[in-house]
Design a protein around this motif. Structure first.
Motif, PDB file in Angstrom:
ATOM      1  N   LEU A  60       0.832  -1.193   0.000  1.00 40.45           N
ATOM      2  CA  LEU A  60       0.000   0.000   0.000  1.00 40.45           C
ATOM      3  C   LEU A  60       0.866   1.241   0.000  1.00 40.45           C
ATOM      4  O   LEU A  60       1.749   1.406   0.845  1.00 40.45           O
ATOM      5  N   MET A  61       0.588   2.122  -0.955  1.00 45.78           N
ATOM      6  CA  MET A  61       1.247   3.418  -1.044  1.00 45.78           C
ATOM      7  C   MET A  61       0.273   4.498  -0.578  1.00 45.78           C
ATOM      8  O   MET A  61      -0.879   4.526  -1.017  1.00 45.78           O
ATOM      9  N   GLY A  62       0.757   5.387   0.282  1.00 41.83           N
ATOM     10  CA  GLY A  62      -0.060   6.525   0.654  1.00 41.83           C
ATOM     11  C   GLY A  62      -0.577   6.472   2.071  1.00 41.83           C
ATOM     12  O   GLY A  62      -0.089   5.724   2.925  1.00 41.83           O
ATOM     13  N   ASN A  63      -1.606   7.270   2.310  1.00 41.69           N
ATOM     14  CA  ASN A  63      -2.220   7.409   3.619  1.00 41.69           C
ATOM     15  C   ASN A  63      -3.031   6.158   3.954  1.00 41.69           C
ATOM     16  O   ASN A  63      -4.040   5.881   3.311  1.00 41.69           O
ATOM     17  N   PRO A  64      -2.623   5.382   4.939  1.00 34.64           N
ATOM     18  CA  PRO A  64      -3.382   4.159   5.265  1.00 34.64           C
ATOM     19  C   PRO A  64      -4.793   4.436   5.747  1.00 34.64           C
ATOM     20  O   PRO A  64      -5.642   3.543   5.724  1.00 34.64           O
ATOM     21  N   ASN A  65      -5.053   5.676   6.165  1.00 35.71           N
ATOM     22  CA  ASN A  65      -6.391   6.060   6.611  1.00 35.71           C
ATOM     23  C   ASN A  65      -7.113   6.920   5.576  1.00 35.71           C
ATOM     24  O   ASN A  65      -8.071   7.633   5.914  1.00 35.71           O
ATOM     25  N   ALA A  66      -6.676   6.844   4.338  1.00 32.66           N
ATOM     26  CA  ALA A  66      -7.317   7.619   3.279  1.00 32.66           C
ATOM     27  C   ALA A  66      -8.790   7.228   3.163  1.00 32.66           C
ATOM     28  O   ALA A  66      -9.136   6.043   3.283  1.00 32.66           O
ATOM     29  N   PRO A  67      -9.671   8.187   2.910  1.00 32.41           N
ATOM     30  CA  PRO A  67     -11.095   7.855   2.789  1.00 32.41           C
ATOM     31  C   PRO A  67     -11.427   7.021   1.565  1.00 32.41           C
ATOM     32  O   PRO A  67     -12.438   6.318   1.557  1.00 32.41           O
ATOM     33  N   VAL A  68     -10.582   7.094   0.545  1.00 33.23           N
ATOM     34  CA  VAL A  68     -10.799   6.287  -0.660  1.00 33.23           C
ATOM     35  C   VAL A  68      -9.644   5.301  -0.773  1.00 33.23           C
ATOM     36  O   VAL A  68      -8.486   5.697  -0.879  1.00 33.23           O
ATOM     37  N   LYS A  69      -9.995   4.026  -0.762  1.00 33.00           N
ATOM     38  CA  LYS A  69      -8.979   2.970  -0.777  1.00 33.00           C
ATOM     39  C   LYS A  69      -9.080   2.209  -2.102  1.00 33.00           C
ATOM     40  O   LYS A  69     -10.068   1.529  -2.361  1.00 33.00           O
ATOM     41  N   LEU A  70      -8.035   2.333  -2.902  1.00 26.45           N
ATOM     42  CA  LEU A  70      -7.975   1.695  -4.215  1.00 26.45           C
ATOM     43  C   LEU A  70      -7.049   0.491  -4.153  1.00 26.45           C
ATOM     44  O   LEU A  70      -5.919   0.583  -3.660  1.00 26.45           O
ATOM     45  N   ILE A  71      -7.525  -0.629  -4.652  1.00 29.73           N
ATOM     46  CA  ILE A  71      -6.712  -1.842  -4.791  1.00 29.73           C
ATOM     47  C   ILE A  71      -6.670  -2.207  -6.265  1.00 29.73           C
ATOM     48  O   ILE A  71      -7.693  -2.185  -6.945  1.00 29.73           O
TER      49      ILE A  71
END
Length: 247
Positions: A60-71
């Motif tokens: 995972l790249m970025g904010n682990p608590n991001a409101p939008v989670k893209l996989i």
């Protein structure tokens, strides 16, 4: 293209044009727009430099608590995944991940028989080099295909033994050991990763989970906030779904 069962003997000469994301009847729509809660300030280096391995086996790249989670479920030998990596990922990182509003998790997915070798050496150094090596493998696909086409017809007869044995033969034949060696993974470490039965079991489990949870059977497949995105296979078809989710 349906996913082959990799952990059995496979033929060497598989076409690399069959990995395009196909329409999925009944796939769930992207999640509703995320709430406009404040996003945490980026740490030193910015969100795009924050990479962690997830419990599901992705990176995972970025904010682990991001409101939008893209996989993204992607294959390192899939040309459509390579196109997204080269054309979509830079825009994704600069416009969405860097803001802290979107996290981007890549989960390796086996489509072609050489994929296991590429995954094992590509993940060998962990989070610190995962995305740079992934990007470079995607960009290097033409050279990999040329090496694949140059293999003798008898190569498939050598694909015996354990999955680790087969992965090592693929890595030697396609130059993956030298490839990662030029990017900070010593040969001894790469060979150790290729022989790691626990890592192979974890990849197999991740494959099973992806198919049972999201019915993933082609690449790239995108998941936003836990929902499979119907008919998204490049940046042009993915970005509207991200915006709809509140990115």
């Amino acid at each position: 293209m349906k996913t082959p069962t990799y952990l059995v003997p496979v033929l060497a000469a598989l076409a690399l044009a069959g990995c395009k994301k196909q329409a999925d009847d009944g796939a769930a729509p992207a999640a509703n727009a995320a709430s406009a809660a404040p996003v945490a300030a980026a740490p030193a280096g910015g969100w795009t430099e924050q990479v962690t391995k997830t419990a599901e086996g992705g990176y995972l790249m970025g904010n682990p608590n991001a409101p939008v989670k893209l996989i993204e479920y992607g294959s390192r030998s899939c040309p459509h995944c390579a196109k997204f990596d080269q054309e979509g990922v830079p825009l994704l990182k600069a416009g969405y991940v860097a803001s802290g509003k979107v996290s981007y998790e890549f989960r390796d997915f086996l489509i072609h028989p050489m994929d296991l070798a590429a995954i094992l050496v590509g993940q060998c150094n962990g989070p610190s080099t995962f995305f740079p090596i992934l990007d470079q493998m995607m960009a290097d696909q033409d050279e990999m295909v040329a090496k694949l086409q140059a293999l003798p017809p008898t190569f498939q007869n050598t694909l015996t033994g354990s999955p680790a044995d087969q992965a090592t033969k693929w890595a030697e034949a396609l130059g993956y050991i030298q490839f990662v060696g030029q990017r900070g993974v010593p040969e001894a470490k790469a060979r150790q990763c290729l022989a790691d039965s626990k890592a192979i079991d974890a990849i197999s489990q991740q494959m099973n989970d992806s198919q049972s949870k999201y019915n993933v059977n082609s690449t790239p497949t995108f998941i936003i906030n836990g929902n499979k995105v119907d008919n998204a296979y490049d940046w042009a078809t993915l970005e509207p779904a991200l915006k709809s989710a509140g990115a």
